[in-house]
Enzyme design. Structure first.
Site: not given
Length: 351
Positions: A200-202
């Site tokens: 999961h990439c912010p």
């Protein structure tokens, strides 16, 4: 390589959901893609957009856009427009701004794309076919809209529709109470199970998964390119301005120009380092047909790994071509109709 039945027995050791004589835990169906953190309306003709309502992710995504637009401002108005050479400004401006547009388009496609794909390749194994049946049941329940595995869809009715043979077991996620496809992991931020979840990439406010990994790779590539381009332009601008002692070198004062260029160089170095490493990591994962989560967990592959080129073609689509670098490929535009609800929906345009 494990057989399909062996794989199903291995799943049963963790969270059995359906087996011979087994019972199925019921749950409420929350079918729909995430729109602002909620569920979408699935009336006929309604179009939905995948968006994760995470405050940290939205701030990071906004910062990404701000930094790219800041770089465009400094490059265009501080370095290129005051330049004496018209062709130097035109060529560098066209190159930098084109790459910036492609980077932002890739960012949008990554952020607004459902990371779960609802398709099975031309060579489906028996295990993959069972997973496809699960997906077909999900698709049927949400009117053929693509989406992540809905919460609480592990109901008895779903199990009966799958028509699994006695002894076959499918995996259930204990966190979102949903049918969990093979190679899927639960994301605590998206609150869904994501197939082939890499991480999961912010910065894109989304999971990088099966469907949007291509756009994430393009995003990292274009950001690395514009960062390197900005560093090169900054170096040449510093050298030129020092030679003429900042006389008619910029429309801004020397102090302001130096500060803007220093911030741009720091941003470019940071982004170039980060995105270049991430780009290399993603390409390595695609070639090895292994996600970052699977590598960190040291999961033994229960699937038949693709070759390097097959993995690249599966992610980017089709044989090698310039379309691999196009973040607009596959984008569907719908003509809007106003004030006349009795008319049919507008035509659909595919790119």
């Amino acid at each position: 390589m494990h057989s399909s039945n062996h794989r199903l027995r291995e799943m049963e050791q963790h969270h059995p959901l359906l087996s011979a004589g087994g019972d199925v835990e019921s749950g409420s169906l929350a079918a729909g893609v995430m729109v602002g953190g909620g569920h979408a309306d699935h009336s006929a003709g309604n179009r939905t957009v995948w968006f994760i309502q995470d405050s940290c992710g939205m701030v990071c995504a906004g910062m990404t856009w701000f930094l790219v637009l800041y770089a465009q401002f400094v490059v265009n108005f501080v370095m290129l427009m005051p330049a004496k050479s018209f062709w130097y400004s035109l060529l560098n401006g066209a190159t930098f701004n084109s790459l910036a547009v492609l980077a932002l388009a890739s960012h949008l496609r990554t952020m607004l794309s459902d990371p779960v794909s609802m398709s099975c390749g031309s060579q489906c194994t028996r295990r993959q076919f069972v997973i496809l049946l699960i997906k077909i049941a999900i698709i049927d329940s949400i009117l053929n809209l693509q989406g992540a595995v809905p919460k609480g869809n592990a109901t008895k009715e779903y199990m009966e529709r799958l028509q699994l043979k006695p002894g076959e077991v499918i995996y259930k996620c204990p966190k979102c109470c949903s049918i969990k496809p093979e190679r899927a992991h639960h994301c605590s931020i998206c609150k869904r199970c994501i197939r082939k979840m890499d991480h999961h990439c912010p910065w894109v406010n989304n999971c990088v998964g099966e469907k949007n990994q291509r756009f994430f790779v393009l995003f990292t590539m274009y950001i690395a390119l514009i960062s390197a381009h900005a560093l090169g332009l900054s170096g040449m601008h510093f050298f030129t301005c020092i030679k003429v002692q900042w006389n008619e070198c910029s429309d801004f004062s020397p102090g302001v120009s130096v500060l803007l260029l220093i911030f741009l160089c720091l941003e470019a170095i940071l982004f170039l380092t980060f995105t270049a490493v991430m780009f290399g990591t993603q390409i390595h994962s695609i070639c090895n047909d292994e996600t970052e989560i699977e590598r960190l967990k040291n999961e033994k592959p229960t699937w038949e790994r693709r070759t390097r080129w097959d993995g690249m073609k599966a992610v980017f689509g089709g044989p090698p071509s310039l379309l691999w670098c196009n973040p607009f490929t596959g984008l569907r535009l719908h003509r809007l109709t106003f004030l006349n609800q009795s008319r049919r929906p507008g035509s659909e345009f595919s790119i």
